[in-house]
Enzyme design. Structure first.
Site, short mmCIF file in Angstrom:
data_model
loop_
_atom_site.label_atom_id
_atom_site.label_comp_id
_atom_site.label_asym_id
_atom_site.label_seq_id
_atom_site.Cartn_x
_atom_site.Cartn_y
_atom_site.Cartn_z
CG ASP A 50 -0.26 -0.13 2.52
OD1 ASP A 50 0.98 -0.12 2.55
OD2 ASP A 50 -0.96 -0.26 3.53
NE ARG A 312 -4.56 0.86 3.02
CZ ARG A 312 -4.86 -0.42 2.79
NH1 ARG A 312 -4.26 -1.34 3.47
NH2 ARG A 312 -5.74 -0.75 1.86
CE1 TYR A 320 2.84 -4.59 7.46
CE2 TYR A 320 2.57 -2.21 7.66
CZ TYR A 320 2.66 -3.34 6.88
OH TYR A 320 2.59 -3.24 5.52
N PRO A 395 7.73 -6.05 5.06
CG PRO A 395 5.47 -6.44 5.60
CD PRO A 395 6.86 -6.96 5.83
#
Lengths: 720, 720
Positions: A50, A312, A320, A395
């Site tokens: 993302d 987001r 996370y 990530p």
């Protein structure tokens, strides 16, 4: 084996994630005959990557995609660090700008990967102009029989027939790959040395587990799960739905469990290691009293592990969450242990005394941190590997999708120009030369960063196993100056990059130059990206980012910093260069047609609706940037050399090639000469590759003209 | 007469040009049952209007359309004046900024009207969210039988059923209109007092002459040509394709030769006069050595008439060319005299000694300047007229499309909220009250400007019939301060606009306030548009134009300038207001559902993909803008009153309602308190109408709360 169809293509791309789509977009924009296959039924709809880093946004903007991402995405402007205080309670240690202001017109944003894939698909389709009747995405199922067997061509584009369209063929995967090594080694443009068999999957085979569960989980593609590819040695081809494709080039963009990589043999295996750190991921609409839930936030709890908050689009937040209670014991974790409520429970402990809960969960997954990198990125420069197929890592730094797209952004124009017959095939070796060091740097960074993030905060000066929060914050901030933004990466000198002492420059990644002889364009470092600054168009005083005049259309660019052309001396100097360009250099260089979707982006009409000149333009695009002293462009009667203001008998002058560095009326001052490090009296010439990387930076003197000529002659074929 | 179908609709719009589409978009965004019919087969593809003024762009941005226009359009940054020198040769007199910098984040741009119509159609369709399967434009031919007879409804939107979609029904025109005056006068929301018969045209009838010639000409719609509508008294309805529609309201947006206006009777005729000035228009790709061909340029030649250069998208340029050799003799010109080569020939004489020619001509037309305005804009507040149907004038100031769109932008929310049952029908009388004075100002401006532009330049001080070029330039520049940008227009006090002495304010249109009592928000003048300035979102420090948080969704807005909420005094003051809002005012006001396409524009996801709250939000949207002193938003533990940070049990807090006035990291300083004229210690409350017009501006004291309450109670119905 019953072979039903045999076909040819210049480039076969395996995998339609961001890396494969970036490559497909390049080839569509260049009008190359290419195919892209993917074993999945559809693109990704939730979860996955993302983060969009600065350089990725600049690259996507060069294809006209970035604005859609910029609009829909969440912008991460500030970053917060929360650490335990002396009582062990988490509290905000600092809140600072996320990244460094002024690096670019963009900064880091967050948007679901699937939206970027949609924008890629739209841009690939629009490359062929608006006159095509098919507006929707191609239907699931292979199109080989139709699209690629179709010999009809589109309308005339700049004097050449429009190529057949690139579009993703889904539910298709390769089952065998062979290379005719003799043919591969030949510098024969007409040979198709790579043969790939394709198998068309049934719908059940192609539907990932993701689509079958209610709350979507990403375990099926995380690196906790077994490889989801079909082993190349065991695949069988059912009668009637197989196809053999002869290819000039094949590119494997097929992810961490790359089929293509395996097909190349054991010497292409990735090397690296796994850690004991296990992390969970939740995409949720949070219900919380945590004050920084809408900021990028790193939380180190005293004893319960660490957590990263990534706000987001919409009201979603990605968390996370370190799972300290999952036992690993040196091997791979048992994925059946991990469930969303377990991840949430870990989050609650880390965030205490703040509350965190959710009603909506969009996606979740878990992964075990590891870093691996491929030994080779290419076989014989006929089969290439890109993206997760050659580098995997954790990530949290938002690097995976970005580095993957940048891999194929580097490769795409090279492959495309070679296929078009305008660049020498020898440039293909620069792909591994340029990108493998980047992968190695990425792995080294991730190794360090993930250990600092997963480590327990130091309790006092006697605590030797803890991690210093100061060191963690410094490492994070430093990464923004280096390559996580990707504006700081630098390719070493090679046939595409002239000059720049690599060892020297490694010490400084901010764009300044440490060579002995001062560069005439100090902030245009060969091997680094040419930055964008605002200039005004001479003809109408409209401010433009110079990048907007450097779209990804396969062209090399000479940016001529001509100085004060209002002075007779500087005007004459620019005119002499113009004479040499028009009479000597440009006639030697090949032409390159512009695909309809590439024209007129960013103002001046919509793609595909321009008036086309009769002849395709040169592969070298010349832009003149002069220095203005007044608030108004220079006088009534100033006319420019035809090198800078080309004339077409049907279209008149092209007024879009001359720019001035002066303050704008509405948008401030780009101060471009200063920003590019060019002396306004001496001027400079900067050669920029089709991927926006500086190829050379030289003076305006005649000796420098030869350097420009040599640089281009080393790369390009002669005009036909 | 055989009646085949009888149906009902809340609003019938006649005419799908920019005025009709703006109205349709409003009604789509509000979820109102409406229909829009147009007698043409398709939208406009070339020629026609092209200028987008500042306020129009702000309005279009409130629907998410402006960015597409901004990207594709040509930006007119500077304006050049060319006048004869003492020898009679034209030369550049001056080159200055086109308009005034700092009025808005937008400035004037040029793009073909047909693209705006496309964007309107896309936005109308997208109002219903992305889940609708129909993505293309509706096919030519009426859809009454299908779309409007269809009783199925879309998915659930914020607790209510989604309304049937508005889409343009082409090749349909009205043939009769009757009003039941008794029913019209009643304040009965369920009455349909207007009856309109619709006739479905054959393809031949609906195809304009424009489509039949090779080079498209605009004579068929210019005011040199006879009316192209069918006379209402002579229309016949063929059997089998007629329809009778019962309407609550009808709006005629059907142009200068409006059928609707004629159907209302002779007292609705427009009044005004024609001049002897004839002008031709060419849309060409010019081949020229004229230096300012890519700037907005006014040329007065010594003896050959005047000319205006409007650079367009792509390589197009529109030339307005005075035709001094066409004889008029006090009546209407004979259109058969005028051809493109004659217009070009006139241009060559005006531009001499510069050359002008073309290979490509996109469109051409000619017109005779006249100014006319309608006597009435409404009949019984049941039938309304808008756009060219009530004001026509010369096109060169780029006003026609803009004022027309602004007419229906004013009307649309009023009609929509009345149809939804949330606003009182009495507000409809404000349409004529507010818009007719604007039309009169426009006509007066055009009268003066067109005479100055068409007049011969003064030769010397004894030349009494010539026009002073100084006076012309001053008139042009002054117009940019006044209403050609439309940011300076001001509606007089009425039930929607509280306060502001109209006579006083007329003297100053720059936004400053001349009232005796100083306003608490001096640059927020009741009756003028609420300007946009940059603020940062408290939750994540992202810079936003405040307009981006004030989308056109039908909501009224209270912008609470709360002062320094980091101080206990100001925080308590804001909390007390919050208590009053939550416990007293908001419960009295009706709710208004948000259409899916309205949510999450400009970042934060894409329309229609948000998580919907269970209850529709209030029609009053409260935004808190506080003043920050530091570079970083206020402290870790600051929480806001639920009036400013609403909480939903499933979605958590809404973090998108609190903003801070402080410098941004990447985008400079909006300096909003200063720009709005608000004292950072006193604060203010500004009430903004759904069309972005300031309704009232008061202090933060409790006496002011009552003013807010009275303002809204005068307009809105009580909560159900």
């Amino acid at each position: 084996m019953t072979v039903k169809a045999t076909s040819k293509t210049d480039v076969l791309i395996v995998g339609a994630g961001p890396a494969g789509l970036m490559l497909a977009l390049w080839l569509a924009r260049l009008g190359v005959d290419a195919r892209i296959v993917d074993k999945r039924t559809d693109k990704v709809y939730s979860g996955q990557a993302d983060g969009f880093q600065i350089r990725s946004l600049e690259i996507l903007d060069s294809f006209g995609i970035a604005q859609r991402i910029w609009n829909e995405s969440n912008h991460m402007v500030e970053v917060c660090f929360w650490n335990p205080d002396e009582t062990g309670r988490i509290c905000r240690d600092s809140r600072v700008v996320n990244g460094k202001a002024g690096l670019s017109r963009f900064h880091e944003v967050v948007l679901h990967q699937g939206r970027a894939e949609t924008f890629f698909l739209d841009a690939i389709r629009d490359s062929y102009g608006p006159q095509q009747p098919t507006r929707g995405e191609p239907k699931a199922g292979g199109q080989a029989g139709k699209t690629h067997g179709d010999t009809s061509s589109g309308p005339d584009v700049g004097g050449q027939q429009q190529p057949r369209q690139v579009s993703v063929e889904r539910r298709v995967m390769p089952t065998s790959l062979t290379i005719d090594e003799d043919a591969a080694a030949e510098d024969n443009r007409d040979s198709y040395p790579v043969t790939v068999a394709l198998r068309h999957l049934s719908e059940n085979e192609a539907t990932p587990t993701q689509m079958l569960s209610n709350v979507q989980d990403g375990l099926f593609r995380s690196n906790l799960s077994p490889p989801d590819g079909v082993d190349p040695s065991s695949a069988t081809i059912p009668e009637g739905i197989e196809e053999v494709v002869q290819c000039k080039y094949v590119v494997g963009c097929d992810g961490a469990h790359s089929w293509t990589r395996k097909a190349l043999g054991p010497e292409y295996e990735m090397v690296g290691e796994m850690t004991d750190y296990i992390w969970g991921v939740l995409d949720i609409v949070p219900i919380t009293d945590f004050p920084d839930i809408r900021n990028r936030t790193m939380i180190h709890s005293a004893d319960n592990g660490s957590m990263m908050v990534i706000p987001r689009e919409n009201r979603l937040v990605r968390l996370y969450i370190q799972l300290t209670e999952v036992s690993v014991g040196g091997g791979r974790v048992d994925r059946s242990q991990i469930k969303p409520d377990m991840i949430l429970s870990a989050a609650k402990k880390i965030m205490h005394p703040y509350k965190i809960d959710y009603h909506y969960c969009d996606w979740w997954t878990a992964y075990q941190i590891g870093q691996r990198v491929g030994k080779h990125f290419s076989k014989l420069n006929r089969v290439f590997l890109a993206g997760d197929a050659v580098h995997t890592h954790s990530p949290k730094a938002g690097q995976g999708m970005n580095v993957s797209m940048q891999d194929t952004f580097n490769l795409g124009w090279k492959l495309g120009l070679v296929c078009k017959g305008v660049a020498k095939p020898s440039i293909l070796s620069t792909y591994e030369f340029e990108r493998k060091p980047i992968a190695n740097q990425l792995i080294a960074f991730d190794h360090r960063f993930s250990r600092l993030f997963s480590g327990r905060p130091v309790k006092d000066i006697l605590d030797e196993t803890g991690v210093s929060m100061g060191e963690f914050g410094a490492a994070f901030r430093q990464s923004h100056m280096q390559f996580t933004t990707a504006v700081g990466i630098k390719y070493s000198p090679n046939m595409l990059v002239v000059g720049g002492d690599d060892e020297e420059d490694k010490k400084d990644d901010t764009g300044s130059d440490h060579k002995q002889a001062p560069s005439p364009a100090a902030a245009c470092v060969p091997g680094m990206r040419f930055a964008s600054h605002q200039v005004l168009r001479h003809s109408d005083a409209r401010p433009w980012q110079l990048h907007h005049k450097m779209q990804s259309d396969g062209r090399f660019r000479l940016v001529v910093f001509g100085g004060h052309v209002s002075s007779q001396r500087d005007l004459q100097r620019a005119d002499e260069l113009g004479d040499w360009l028009v009479s000597h250099l440009l006639p030697k260089l090949p032409a390159l047609a512009v695909m309809p979707g590439t024209t007129n982006l960013h103002g001046g009409g919509r793609p595909g609706h321009g008036f086309q000149p009769e002849q395709p333009p040169s592969i070298l695009d010349v832009l003149l940037v002069y220095h203005g002293q007044e608030n108004i462009s220079v006088g009534e009667h100033l006319s420019f050399h035809s090198a800078y203001q080309p004339f077409d008998p049907k279209l008149g002058h092209d007024y879009d090639k001359v720019f001035v560095d002066r303050p704008s009326h509405h948008n401030g001052n780009g101060d471009a000469y200063n920003a590019y490090g060019v002396d306004q009296y001496k001027g400079a010439i900067v050669g920029v590759r089709p991927d926006g990387v500086v190829g050379l930076a030289v003076g305006l003197d005649k000796e420098s003209w030869v350097e420009v000529e040599n640089w281009l002659e080393g790369i390009l074929c002669k005009a036909k």
